[in-house]
Design a protein around this motif. Structure first.
Motif, short mmCIF file in Angstrom:
data_model
loop_
_atom_site.label_atom_id
_atom_site.label_comp_id
_atom_site.label_asym_id
_atom_site.label_seq_id
_atom_site.Cartn_x
_atom_site.Cartn_y
_atom_site.Cartn_z
N ARG A 68 0.73 -1.89 -0.13
CA ARG A 68 -0.14 0.37 -0.29
C ARG A 68 0.83 1.57 -0.11
N LEU A 69 2.02 1.53 1.33
CA LEU A 69 3.03 2.72 0.73
C LEU A 69 3.13 2.19 -0.59
N ALA A 70 3.57 1.70 -1.62
CA ALA A 70 4.44 1.75 -2.92
C ALA A 70 3.36 2.56 -3.27
N LEU A 71 2.31 1.94 -3.51
CA LEU A 71 1.31 2.10 -4.18
C LEU A 71 0.67 3.87 -3.93
N ALA A 72 0.27 3.62 -2.95
CA ALA A 72 0.51 5.26 -2.44
C ALA A 72 1.58 6.48 -3.27
N THR A 73 3.23 6.24 -2.97
CA THR A 73 3.54 6.71 -3.26
C THR A 73 3.66 6.58 -4.99
N LEU A 74 3.29 6.08 -5.51
CA LEU A 74 3.15 5.98 -6.88
C LEU A 74 1.97 6.90 -7.53
N VAL A 75 1.16 6.70 -6.84
CA VAL A 75 -0.12 7.53 -7.35
C VAL A 75 0.20 8.98 -6.77
N LEU A 76 0.52 9.25 -5.35
CA LEU A 76 1.10 10.41 -5.43
C LEU A 76 1.92 11.37 -6.76
N LEU A 77 2.72 10.77 -6.81
CA LEU A 77 3.67 11.10 -7.66
C LEU A 77 2.83 11.45 -8.73
N ILE A 78 2.44 11.00 -9.74
CA ILE A 78 1.50 11.08 -10.73
C ILE A 78 0.34 11.94 -10.69
N ALA A 79 -0.13 12.35 -9.64
CA ALA A 79 -1.13 13.20 -9.41
C ALA A 79 -0.28 14.72 -9.34
N LEU A 80 0.57 14.81 -8.94
CA LEU A 80 1.75 16.07 -8.89
C LEU A 80 2.22 16.66 -10.21
N ARG A 81 2.72 15.29 -11.22
CA ARG A 81 2.65 15.45 -12.75
C ARG A 81 1.81 15.82 -13.55
N MET A 82 0.54 14.89 -13.21
CA MET A 82 -0.40 15.80 -13.61
C MET A 82 -1.17 17.16 -13.41
N LEU A 83 -0.94 17.86 -12.24
CA LEU A 83 -0.81 18.41 -11.61
C LEU A 83 -0.17 20.35 -11.80
N TYR A 84 0.91 19.59 -12.31
CA TYR A 84 1.97 20.12 -13.14
C TYR A 84 2.06 20.06 -14.58
N GLY A 85 1.33 20.08 -14.95
CA GLY A 85 0.56 19.66 -16.45
C GLY A 85 -0.40 21.00 -16.98
N LEU A 86 -1.67 20.53 -15.98
CA LEU A 86 -2.43 21.22 -15.89
C LEU A 86 -1.77 22.84 -15.82
N GLY A 87 -0.45 23.74 -14.84
CA GLY A 87 -0.40 24.80 -14.96
C GLY A 87 0.44 25.13 -16.00
N VAL A 88 0.86 24.36 -16.64
CA VAL A 88 2.31 25.30 -17.44
C VAL A 88 1.84 25.08 -18.82
N ALA A 89 1.87 26.44 -19.28
CA ALA A 89 2.00 26.35 -21.13
C ALA A 89 2.05 25.30 -21.81
N PRO A 90 1.28 24.52 -22.75
CA PRO A 90 1.43 23.61 -24.17
C PRO A 90 2.99 24.07 -25.35
N ASP A 91 3.31 22.76 -25.30
CA ASP A 91 4.35 23.36 -26.85
C ASP A 91 3.91 24.02 -27.41
N GLU A 92 2.95 23.59 -27.87
CA GLU A 92 1.98 23.97 -29.22
C GLU A 92 0.90 24.42 -28.69
N ILE A 93 0.21 25.76 -28.30
CA ILE A 93 -0.64 26.17 -28.33
C ILE A 93 -1.63 25.93 -29.25
N TYR A 94 -1.51 25.60 -30.38
CA TYR A 94 -2.72 25.62 -31.94
C TYR A 94 -2.52 23.76 -31.99
N THR A 95 -3.53 23.34 -32.25
CA THR A 95 -3.74 22.23 -32.74
C THR A 95 -4.18 21.74 -33.82
#
Length: 305
Positions: free
Chosen positions: A274-301
């Motif tokens: 459970r400790l290993a899974l919780a660590t992995l889950v939190l790391l992915i949540a932080l990475r997704m939060l970072y992605g939501l707040g950073v401007a994308p490489d391509e503004i228009y697609t």
């Protein structure tokens, strides 16, 4: 080994996708979770469009669940009556989720909604799992005797519901409305996010329904199996976002990984898992939060319609 994904409209490393499916399968066998809650964000990180990632992950979770259910069924670890009630609720929830998915897709907000929901859910679930794992491990690390384990009982709200049934494999005498509503909620999440819902379903079965621990994992996988099947068919007929090439690569790894995860679950201490899974889950949540707040490489697609 580059492989072209026709629905996602891009080329990927096939070996990476197979290994990702293997990780999902291991999680499925270990914890009774479909693994889609990790597969979808990892596919998004790799560059797969969120809509395709969610729809294809649901397809892959089906395969991982088949393998896991067979493994747990051999040791009588599945409550089929409880699972059947949750499957009925899950199918209704999947249809509700399909309507929400189409509505958000037409509004052009589905990608943002998927990412935000993942951050909220993974952050909350990961934090709860981390706290529980640390509390379970603390007595042993300090050289003290652990707290006396109390017998699990269902939540008082569950006890107040009418029309009780006996679920012999789980050792319960409760209303079927409780697992029905629980399955419905998981069905909505499965449709929206491509998750099996096991990372929410397993704790709910333990702490809300009060199910016996020896049938929780297998019953969770049984419910996930049928709900993801309905979700896959619904996506294929409505959103048309299922990439069969992507799903096939994921399945190749997950079916084998589920058997391996089941073997590990029988030997490893659950607190460390459970400790290993919780660590992995939190790391992915932080990475997704970072992605939501950073401007994308391509503004228009340019997207194919």
């Amino acid at each position: 080994m580059d492989v072209y994904l026709p629905i996602a409209n891009l080329s990927v490393n096939g070996l990476y996708i197979v290994l990702l499916g293997g990780l999902t399968g291991i999680l499925s066998g270990l914890f009774g979770v479909g693994g889609g809650f990790l597969t979808t964000p990892l596919l998004i990180f790799y560059g797969i469009p969120p809509t395709v990632a969610a729809a294809s992950a649901a397809t892959q979770v089906t395969g991982a669940s088949v393998s896991g259910v067979l493994a747990h069924s051999r040791r009588k670890g599945v409550d089929y009556r409880m699972g059947g009630v949750m499957v009925a609720g899950g199918m209704v929830g999947a249809l509700i989720g399909a309507g929400l998915f189409s509505l958000l897709q037409r509004a052009g907000q589905i990608d943002v909604v998927i990412s935000v929901l993942y951050v909220l859910m993974l952050g909350s679930i990961g934090s709860l799992m981390m706290r529980e794992a640390i509390e379970a491990l603390r007595p042993g690390l300090l050289g003290k005797a652990g707290p006396r384990v109390k017998k699990r009982r269902h939540h008082p709200l569950v006890a107040s519901l009418p029309y009780r049934w006996r679920f012999y494999a789980s050792g319960l005498y409760i209303s079927p409305l409780a697992p029905l509503l629980l399955g419905m909620g998981v069905g909505v999440l499965t449709m929206l996010l491509g998750v099996g819902g096991g990372f929410l379903l397993v704790p709910a079965m333990l702490y809300i329904l009060g199910m016996s621990g020896n049938v929780v994992v297998g019953t969770s996988l049984y419910q996930i199996l049928f709900v993801t099947m309905v979700t896959t068919m619904t996506h294929a007929l409505t959103t048309r976002a299922v990439d069969l090439v992507l799903a096939g690569l994921l399945l190749l790894g997950s079916v084998l990984g589920a058997q391996f995860g089941t073997q590990i679950a029988m030997k490893a201490r659950p607190e460390y898992l459970r400790l290993a899974l919780a660590t992995l889950v939190l790391l992915i949540a932080l990475r997704m939060l970072y992605g939501l707040g950073v401007a994308p490489d391509e503004i228009y697609t340019v997207e194919r319609l």
